[in-house]
Design a protein around this motif. Structure first.
Motif, short mmCIF file in Angstrom:
data_model
loop_
_atom_site.label_atom_id
_atom_site.label_comp_id
_atom_site.label_asym_id
_atom_site.label_seq_id
_atom_site.Cartn_x
_atom_site.Cartn_y
_atom_site.Cartn_z
N ILE A 184 22.26 163.86 40.73
CA ILE A 184 22.57 164.77 41.92
C ILE A 184 23.36 165.90 41.55
O ILE A 184 24.66 165.48 40.74
N SER A 185 23.11 166.88 41.90
CA SER A 185 24.36 168.00 41.80
C SER A 185 24.85 168.51 43.06
O SER A 185 24.21 168.15 44.26
N ALA A 186 26.21 168.52 43.32
CA ALA A 186 26.79 169.07 44.46
C ALA A 186 28.08 170.04 44.28
O ALA A 186 28.11 170.05 42.94
N THR A 187 28.04 170.70 45.26
CA THR A 187 29.34 171.70 45.05
C THR A 187 30.81 171.00 44.71
O THR A 187 30.80 169.81 45.06
N PRO A 188 31.95 171.89 44.13
CA PRO A 188 32.79 171.17 43.89
C PRO A 188 33.83 171.03 45.13
O PRO A 188 34.48 170.01 45.09
N LYS A 189 33.33 171.28 46.25
CA LYS A 189 33.86 170.99 47.37
C LYS A 189 33.53 169.79 48.07
O LYS A 189 34.40 169.09 48.91
N THR A 190 32.52 169.05 47.64
CA THR A 190 31.87 167.85 48.11
C THR A 190 32.62 166.92 47.31
O THR A 190 32.77 166.52 46.14
N GLU B 249 18.13 165.90 41.44
CA GLU B 249 17.40 166.13 40.11
C GLU B 249 16.40 165.16 40.08
O GLU B 249 15.29 165.25 39.41
N GLU B 250 16.87 163.66 40.21
CA GLU B 250 16.01 162.78 39.87
C GLU B 250 16.42 161.38 40.73
O GLU B 250 17.73 161.25 41.13
N ILE B 251 15.50 160.64 40.79
CA ILE B 251 15.58 159.52 41.55
C ILE B 251 14.59 158.40 41.16
O ILE B 251 13.54 158.48 41.10
N ALA B 252 15.43 157.01 40.87
CA ALA B 252 14.12 156.12 40.46
C ALA B 252 14.70 154.98 41.02
O ALA B 252 15.87 154.61 41.23
N VAL B 253 13.85 153.86 41.27
CA VAL B 253 14.15 152.49 41.59
C VAL B 253 13.85 151.60 40.39
O VAL B 253 12.79 151.54 39.72
N TYR B 254 14.71 150.56 40.06
CA TYR B 254 14.41 149.80 38.84
C TYR B 254 14.65 148.38 39.30
O TYR B 254 15.38 148.05 40.20
N ARG C 258 28.57 173.86 37.09
CA ARG C 258 27.61 172.85 36.68
C ARG C 258 28.15 171.49 36.57
O ARG C 258 28.79 171.01 36.02
N LEU C 259 27.96 170.87 38.22
CA LEU C 259 28.62 169.65 38.26
C LEU C 259 27.41 168.79 38.76
O LEU C 259 26.91 168.78 39.71
N TYR C 260 27.29 167.89 37.83
CA TYR C 260 26.25 166.57 38.11
C TYR C 260 26.66 165.28 38.06
O TYR C 260 27.79 165.14 37.51
#
Length: 142
Positions: free
Chosen positions: A68-74, A54-59, A14-16
């Motif tokens: 973002i979730s990514a693999t531990p190898k990333t 998972e989510e993106i927004a412009v402020y 579980r890597l976010y």
């Protein structure tokens, strides 16, 4: 938002990451049309590179935040380069006049904020964004 555990044949994780960055010289160039381009294209970019957006927004028309979730190898820095690079290319291809409004014709400020998260802390991100608006780097009290 619930942070799911990803199961692979090699392990579970579980890597976010919470990622945020500003436009070149904090110029307010991310209007509604550009925001739509970002929101529509970011999931495809992430999917192509095996990330999960998972989510993106412009402020404030100058700040992009995503989870973002990514693999531990990333490598996190590779993830940042890919997302900022591909989005910047798409934006300047669709709206070439934006490049002239940014500092030294760079779409994005070279710095970014990246944090591995279990539960996002809005206060941390707001502190960073406000410091960027004031022309300072990340606060030591984040």
């Amino acid at each position: 938002m619930e942070y799911k555990i990803t199961h692979t044949r090699y392990g579970d994780y579980r890597l976010y990451y919470q990622l945020g960055w500003t436009t070149g010289f904090n110029r307010k160039v991310l209007d509604d049309e550009v925001e739509k381009l970002i929101v529509e294209n970011a999931p495809e970019i992430c999917k192509k590179h095996n990330f999960t957006l998972e989510e993106i927004a412009v402020y404030d028309q100058n700040f992009v935040k995503c989870i973002i979730s990514a693999t531990p190898k990333t490598a996190p820095t590779d993830m940042v380069k890919i997302i900022k690079g591909k989005l910047g290319f798409l934006i300047t291809a669709a709206y070439p006049e934006i490049r002239n409004k940014c500092y030294k014709q760079k779409m994005w400020n070279p710095s970014y904020y990246l944090e591995s998260i279990g539960y996002p802390t809005k206060r941390t991100f707001e502190t960073y964004r406000k410091n960027q608006e004031r022309g300072r780097g990340p606060s030591r009290d984040l």
